[in-house]
Enzyme design. Structure first.
Site, short mmCIF file in Angstrom:
data_model
loop_
_atom_site.label_atom_id
_atom_site.label_comp_id
_atom_site.label_asym_id
_atom_site.label_seq_id
_atom_site.Cartn_x
_atom_site.Cartn_y
_atom_site.Cartn_z
N ASP A 1 0.99 -1.08 -0.02
CA ASP A 1 0.01 -0.05 0.05
C ASP A 1 0.79 1.30 -0.12
O ASP A 1 2.01 1.32 0.61
CB ASP A 1 -0.82 -0.23 1.36
CG ASP A 1 -1.96 1.26 1.14
OD1 ASP A 1 -2.47 1.35 0.25
OD2 ASP A 1 -1.95 1.88 2.20
N GLU B 1 0.89 5.62 0.83
CA GLU B 1 0.33 6.93 1.07
C GLU B 1 1.02 7.96 0.23
O GLU B 1 2.35 7.95 -0.23
CB GLU B 1 0.71 6.99 2.60
CG GLU B 1 0.30 6.09 3.58
CD GLU B 1 -1.18 5.93 3.42
OE1 GLU B 1 -2.11 6.61 3.04
OE2 GLU B 1 -1.98 4.73 3.97
N HIS C 1 -3.79 10.50 6.13
CA HIS C 1 -2.69 9.72 6.77
C HIS C 1 -1.94 10.49 7.99
O HIS C 1 -1.10 9.65 8.65
CB HIS C 1 -1.73 9.13 5.91
CG HIS C 1 -1.19 10.51 4.87
ND1 HIS C 1 -0.43 11.41 5.28
CD2 HIS C 1 -1.55 10.67 3.75
CE1 HIS C 1 -0.32 12.31 4.43
NE2 HIS C 1 -0.90 11.70 3.16
N HIS D 1 -4.65 3.54 7.63
CA HIS D 1 -4.11 4.86 6.91
C HIS D 1 -2.70 4.92 7.02
O HIS D 1 -1.93 6.08 6.94
CB HIS D 1 -4.84 6.17 7.24
CG HIS D 1 -6.31 6.15 6.34
ND1 HIS D 1 -6.70 5.68 5.19
CD2 HIS D 1 -7.52 6.27 7.27
CE1 HIS D 1 -7.81 5.75 5.05
NE2 HIS D 1 -8.55 6.17 6.34
N ASP E 1 -2.24 -0.82 6.45
CA ASP E 1 -3.45 -1.15 5.21
C ASP E 1 -2.70 -2.46 4.48
O ASP E 1 -3.62 -3.14 4.26
CB ASP E 1 -3.33 0.00 4.53
CG ASP E 1 -4.35 1.09 5.13
OD1 ASP E 1 -4.67 0.98 6.06
OD2 ASP E 1 -4.65 1.99 4.46
#
Lengths: 127, 718
Positions: free
Chosen positions: B532, B534, B583, B673, B678
């Site tokens: 994942d 951000e 985040h 987040h 995640d």
């Protein structure tokens, strides 16, 4: 008629004493520093005994020894391998290639003189 | 298409079909009548038109709205109920039916819930028994793991395709690539990982050669499946012992690699090396010169002055030489060659047979063994010695245009004579001498070793044998032979799984899918990297950047929590307030973090040989794709998307976002987040989806990708 000894050794330091010692014993001594030249001298002079170093430039003493033993003209020529190769496998190799004696450096010059004397006073057993 | 939209569409279509069919029938009947009949009909019906049309319209309306009611109140709840029932019976977590169902279906819903609870109870009973059995097995495995863990050598167990199944802590420490400066935080800095290819981690031809050699030996029926080699890994000089593993059916199911770093010892002498020092030929020569000079001087004190001086000079020079040799440690190179070219006990006939199989060689070899009843053992480094022979074959082929060679093997006393014989021209000694100086492929680029050195290392001699009047010639290799075998040799010849206690039973050994093509791999057997990101915002094409990458691996259906990748990235730009709210990572926090150009190569290497998985993967992949040009790194791994897979499983449920899926499967977020948090939940969701996908006959990666493509969400683009 003195017995002929050929020294094939590329280290001049040991040649000095070897040559001197053999001369003192009354032998006819010749010296060469490599196997090629040595082989020529052997074929011309037919020495009774060869003091042969193993670590020679280009061609090893092992190879020359093996070649001489493969030639019946040199059946009675005594070959003494002088070497710094001190392991069992090297000794075995020297004997397999037909050397009469395998002398490991450092050796006693007195023992060497005695060995040369003993070898030259006997005939080589071909069996 | 979303379920409600599909429902509206179905209803409209039904209404349209109904109306057009009715109108069509009436129109057809009307056109069949004669003109007189049409006039009579119209005349007859016209006064009663309202009495006829109104009931028809009422009936139509009832049918159409009735259909809408049925679809909304029966079909849709039933479809959702079906999805929920499926989830109820396939999910491992405790749940019950929550869908709003019509009154007359509530009894079914209650019965299903009761049934589900009964099954759950049964499952718990079975699970507790399984858990008890697992616990016992785990204890045994722990004993084994502790044993391996305690070893100072690095131990790596691989399957037959050299994919890693197990490694210990020492191995993990050995295979840290310090030179490439792995900067990732909280990351397994070692290159080792379950399911990774050991060939990729240690890309030396020596490893490939060893594995091929052991496989070939096993094929030929040999039980001697051990081989050593040494190689560099960064600054480490590794000695790797490779042992073949045989399964109870005697198939070669894998390899154990026992690795040791030799570099820390290279500056010291081991006790046997001290002994080796005494054998050093140069020292022996110097001592011999000094001794013979002294003895000559003692025996002949009256010698001429010139001789006297020469002998004294010899003593002085060689004493100095000896001192220098002791100071400068001339054994180092020799010791290194012994390390790089370790010898091992080898049955020579078997080695020759394996050498015989080389389809690329232009020469035909015929092997003649003088005594096939006895096995002769020699100390050999197969890798280097095979190279020597291959080189000789190649030279003989090129120089003398030979197409056929005969290899004869015989023994004389303590030596093996390996004769390479041919009919034809003889070989000039000078040629052989030149060949002996030929450098061989060595273990590193800056280091070469020539044939002559390799022969010396083996205590072997080579010469040309030929008679002037004969047409037969040969090269003779003279190699020391061992009389008796080392008793330990047999014991360590291979590892037999059948002879080990039960805790040594690794299912992974039988998995060969790692070497299959991706699309054929079963979902439950593939290796995944779930990740994942951000970001600074939602628009990768508009310049938004990655600020964090988190990834975790799944191998053989297990989430490997010690094989993770977690890295914050300096985006060199602002973070949008909306993204910051999600985040909570600020630009200040990222100031000292590496740039994406530094992080991507590490991430690329981490995801190697695995399937990429993300939730809404199109979004995260777009960010990676945007960097392809600048980084030159292409993430061409196959991709699975948990969002699409969830939509495949439950097409009638509206929501498939990460939070909903986590709730649906009863999963908890450690840190929502955060890229790592995640990624971990996504990994758990993926594992939950597998049994459901299997029940829909979606078994392989290709099945999953094809099904996902058809899903509504696959139309999302970033």
């Amino acid at each position: 008629m003195p017995k002929k000894i050929l020294i094939i050794e590329d280290d001049p330091a040991i040649v000095v004493s070897l040559e001197f010692l053999m001369l003192q014993q009354g032998y006819d001594v010749q010296v060469t520093t490599n196997a090629e030249e040595g082989e020529k001298t052997i074929r011309q002079q037919m020495p009774d005994l060869i003091l042969l170093d193993i670590n020679l430039p280009q061609r090893s003493g092992f190879e020359l020894c093996r070649q001489l033993r493969a030639d019946s003209n040199f059946d009675q020529t005594r070959i003494v391998l002088l070497t710094a190769k001190g392991r069992e496998v090297d000794y075995q190799k020297g004997i397999a290639f037909g050397a009469d004696e395998y002398i490991i450096k450092p050796f006693s010059t007195r023992d060497l003189v005695q060995t040369v004397h003993d070898l030259l006073s006997t005939t080589r057993n071909l069996i | 298409m979303r379920p409600r939209e599909r429902l509206t569409f179905s209803w409209l279509l039904l209404s349209f079909v109904l109306l057009t069919s009715l109108a069509g029938i009436e129109f057809y009947v009307f056109v069949q009548l004669s003109a007189a009949q049409k006039g009579q009909l119209l005349e007859l019906l016209f006064p009663y038109r309202y009495f006829i049309l109104v009931p028809i319209l009422i009936l139509l309306g009832l049918i159409i709205f009735g259909a809408k009611w049925v679809l909304e109140n029966l079909w849709l709840p039933l479809a959702q109920l079906t999805d929920e029932v499926e989830l109820l019976f396939s999910s491992r977590t405790s749940s019950s039916l929550t869908s709003r169902v019509p009154l007359h279906f509530q009894r079914i819903s209650c019965l299903l819930n009761e049934q589900s609870k009964r099954i759950e109870k049964l499952q718990k009973g079975i699970e507790s028994k399984i858990s008890q059995a697992k616990k016992e097995l785990e204890q045994e495995k722990n004993v084994f793991a502790a044993l391996i863990e305690e070893l100072s050598e690095g131990v790596i167990v691989c399957n037959s395709s050299a994919y890693i199944l197990l490694y210990n802590k020492s191995a993990q420490e050995l295979f840290v690539d310090q030179e490439n400066g792995n900067t990732a935080e909280n990351t397994n800095k070692s290159q080792l990982g379950l399911g990774r290819s050991f060939n990729t981690i240690l890309p030396t031809p020596r490893l490939k050669y060893t594995l091929n050699e052991l496989q070939e030996r096993h094929r030929l029926g040999s039980s001697h499946l051990v081989q050593h080699f040494s190689t560099w890994f960064g600054s480490k000089l590794l000695r790797v012992q490779t042992i073949g593993i045989l399964d109870p059916e005697n198939k070669l199911s894998g390899f154990v690699f026992i690795c040791e770093d030799l570099a820390p010892h290279s500056s010291d002498y081991h006790p046997h090396e001290v002994l080796e020092l005494l054998h050093d030929e140069q020292r022996r020569a110097s001592i011999a010169n000094i001794r013979s000079s002294i003895e000559t001087l003692q025996d002949y004190p009256e010698m001429p002055t010139e001789k006297y001086r020469l002998l004294m000079k010899t003593i002085q020079e060689h004493s100095v030489k000896l001192s220098e040799q002791l100071t400068h440690n001339p054994m180092h190179n020799k010791a290194e060659l012994r390390v790089l070219c370790p010898l091992e006990l080898t049955p020579i006939q078997e080695w020759l047979q394996s050498l015989n199989i080389n389809p690329e060689r232009p020469l035909k070899l015929t092997c003649i063994m003088a005594d096939s009843s006895q096995t002769w053992y020699v100390q050999l480094n197969r890798y280097f010695f095979s190279q020597v022979l291959e080189f000789l074959f190649q030279q003989l082929h090129q120089l003398l245009h030979l197409t056929q060679l005969e290899i004869r093997l015989d023994r004389k006393d303590q030596f093996i004579m390996l004769d390479i014989c041919w009919q034809g021209k003889e070989l000039a000694p000078v040629e052989l001498r030149n060949w002996l100086n030929h450098p061989l492929r060595s273990i590193s680029e800056d280091q070469t070793v020539n044939i002559s050195e390799i022969l010396r290392q083996h205590d072997a001699e080579i010469w040309f044998e030929g008679l002037p009047d004969s047409l037969e010639h040969g090269l003779r290799l003279f190699v020391p032979c061992l009389d008796e075998m080392d008793p330990k040799f047999e014991l360590k010849s291979h590892i037999n799984l059948g002879s080990r206690p039960v805790f040594y039973d690794f299912d992974l050994f039988h998995k060969t899918s790692l070497s299959k093509k991706w699309n054929e791999v079963l979902l439950t057997e593939a290796t995944y990297t779930v990740f994942d990101t951000e970001t600074t915002g939602l628009n990768p094409a508009g310049g938004d950047e990655i600020i964090s990458i988190g990834a975790i691996r799944i191998v053989n259906g297990q989430i490997l929590r010690n094989e993770t990748f977690s890295q914050l990235v300096n985006p060199q730009r602002e973070i949008s307030p909306q993204s910051f709210q999600i985040h909570g990572i600020s630009v200040e926090e990222l100031q000292d973090k590496p740039l994406i150009s530094q992080v991507l190569p590490l991430f690329h290497s981490f995801v190697q040989d695995s399937i990429l998985v993300a939730h809404n993967a199109a979004f995260d992949l777009r960010f990676l794709q945007m960097k392809e040009d600048s980084s030159g790194l292409i993430f061409d791994n196959p991709v699975l998307d948990t969002l699409l897979l969830s939509a495949v499983i439950h097409p009638n449920l509206d929501k498939h976002d990460l939070d909903t899926l986590a709730q649906r499967f009863g999963l908890d977020f450690k840190q929502r987040h955060s890229a790592m948090g995640d990624a971990e939940v996504t990994a758990q969701i993926l594992l939950e989806l597998f049994p459901m996908l299997n029940s829909k006959r979606i078994n392989t990666i290709q099945d999953a990708q094809s099904a996902a493509k058809k899903s509504y969400y696959a139309r999302l683009k970033y």
